[in-house]
Scaffold this motif. Structure first.
Motif, short mmCIF file in Angstrom:
data_model
loop_
_atom_site.label_atom_id
_atom_site.label_comp_id
_atom_site.label_asym_id
_atom_site.label_seq_id
_atom_site.Cartn_x
_atom_site.Cartn_y
_atom_site.Cartn_z
N ILE A 1 31.57 24.38 60.89
CA ILE A 1 32.70 23.89 61.69
C ILE A 1 33.52 25.10 62.14
O ILE A 1 33.42 26.17 61.55
CB ILE A 1 33.56 22.87 60.93
N SER A 2 34.28 24.94 63.18
CA SER A 2 35.04 26.06 63.71
C SER A 2 36.10 26.53 62.71
O SER A 2 36.59 25.76 61.89
CB SER A 2 35.72 25.68 65.03
N ARG A 3 36.46 27.80 62.81
CA ARG A 3 37.50 28.34 61.93
C ARG A 3 38.83 27.63 62.19
O ARG A 3 39.61 27.40 61.25
CB ARG A 3 37.60 29.86 62.15
N ALA A 4 39.08 27.28 63.43
CA ALA A 4 40.32 26.56 63.76
C ALA A 4 40.35 25.20 63.07
O ALA A 4 41.39 24.80 62.50
CB ALA A 4 40.46 26.40 65.27
N SER A 5 39.23 24.49 63.10
CA SER A 5 39.18 23.18 62.44
C SER A 5 39.34 23.32 60.94
O SER A 5 40.03 22.53 60.28
CB SER A 5 37.84 22.49 62.75
N ALA B 1 30.01 27.21 65.46
CA ALA B 1 30.26 25.81 65.11
C ALA B 1 29.10 24.95 65.61
O ALA B 1 28.60 25.13 66.72
CB ALA B 1 31.57 25.34 65.72
N GLY B 2 28.64 24.04 64.77
CA GLY B 2 27.53 23.17 65.11
C GLY B 2 26.19 23.67 64.60
O GLY B 2 25.23 22.89 64.53
N THR B 3 26.10 24.94 64.23
CA THR B 3 24.87 25.49 63.68
C THR B 3 24.63 24.91 62.29
O THR B 3 25.55 24.83 61.47
CB THR B 3 24.98 27.02 63.56
N THR B 4 23.39 24.52 62.03
CA THR B 4 23.05 24.00 60.71
C THR B 4 22.57 25.14 59.82
O THR B 4 21.66 25.88 60.18
CB THR B 4 21.97 22.92 60.80
N LEU B 5 23.20 25.28 58.66
CA LEU B 5 22.83 26.28 57.67
C LEU B 5 22.43 25.59 56.38
O LEU B 5 22.80 24.43 56.14
CB LEU B 5 24.00 27.24 57.42
#
Length: 255
Positions: free
Chosen positions: A177-181, A146-150
């Motif tokens: 974004i996180s899988r939970a989000s 999460a937070g990594t730009t792709l």
């Protein structure tokens, strides 16, 4: 939240017309910019009857990796692959396909594809050149943080309700974004074979016609493939991508 069948928009662009509620992401980018020559040397356009419907990536001279949902409705004789061009309709090298193998675990539930990957074998090898290269696959188990730009690229539509494709390749960068989000957004339908990327306020996303195309990290490593999402670039709904690192054994067994 509405049931998944009402929310999900697949991202493949059918050769003849855009689909309705559940529609694979087929061809362009929302909120992006034009890609430069050589920036995505491994990206290919998949077409049938002269019409682009999905993207894909060259893994080697004989192999394209794309989304499973781009592959289940076509036989090898119906499709062509174009590489080495910034435009989907002309230029570069276009070849036929000798076989299509969809992940045997591929499934859809309420229109949501899972294990969404396929391998196409080319009838004529595509060699590297000044405009063509092969993609770098991720490490087994790779799961973008999460937070990594792709960055994703494709020839898909530039807005959710568009029915026309841009002629030239586009790109857009989005944060993971996180899988939970993401499960909070979509109602717990995001599997470990998927990851999500997008802005909470919307505005940047892959869209119809981009399915099967690449999403890469800053080192150019292929972390995933465009898969599905709620509309395109809608606030509160990230784009959903195939987590290729979790499906690498299937891919490697067919290279």
């Amino acid at each position: 939240m509405a049931p998944a069948s009402a929310v999900v928009s697949a991202l493949m662009l059918p050769a003849l017309a855009l689909g309705a509620a559940i529609e694979p992401r087929g061809a362009e980018i929302v909120g992006g910019t034009t890609a430069a020559a050589g920036e995505f040397p491994y990206i290919v356009s998949l077409s049938s009857g002269g019409s682009h419907f999905c993207g894909g990536v060259l893994a080697n001279a004989n192999t394209v990796i794309t989304a499973g949902h781009c592959s289940v409705d076509f036989s090898a004789s119906q499709v062509k692959v174009r590489a080495g061009s910034l435009t989907w309709a002309s230029g570069g090298t276009q070849v036929g396909v000798s076989s299509i193998t969809v992940n045997p675990s591929y499934t859809t539930k309420n229109g949501v594809p899972d294990f969404d990957v396929a391998v196409w074998k080319l009838s004529t090898p595509i060699q590297t050149s000044s405009t063509i290269g092969y993609v770098t696959l991720p490490a087994s188990g790779s799961d973008p943080a999460a937070g990594t730009t792709l960055t994703t690229a494709g020839w898909g539509t530039t807005s959710e309700n568009s029915n026309s494709l841009p002629s030239r390749l586009n790109k857009v960068s989005v944060p993971v974004i996180s899988r939970a989000s993401c499960n909070s957004e979509y109602g717990n339908i995001i599997s470990n074979n998927m990851f999500c990327a997008g802005l909470s306020q919307g505005g940047k996303d892959s869209c119809s016609g981009d399915s099967g195309g690449p999403i890469v990290d800053s080192n150019g490593v292929l972390q995933g493939l465009v898969s599905w999402g709620q509309g395109c670039a809608e606030a509160g709904f990230a784009g959903v991508y195939v987590r290729l690192g979790n499906l690498l054994s299937f891919v490697n067994s067919h290279l």
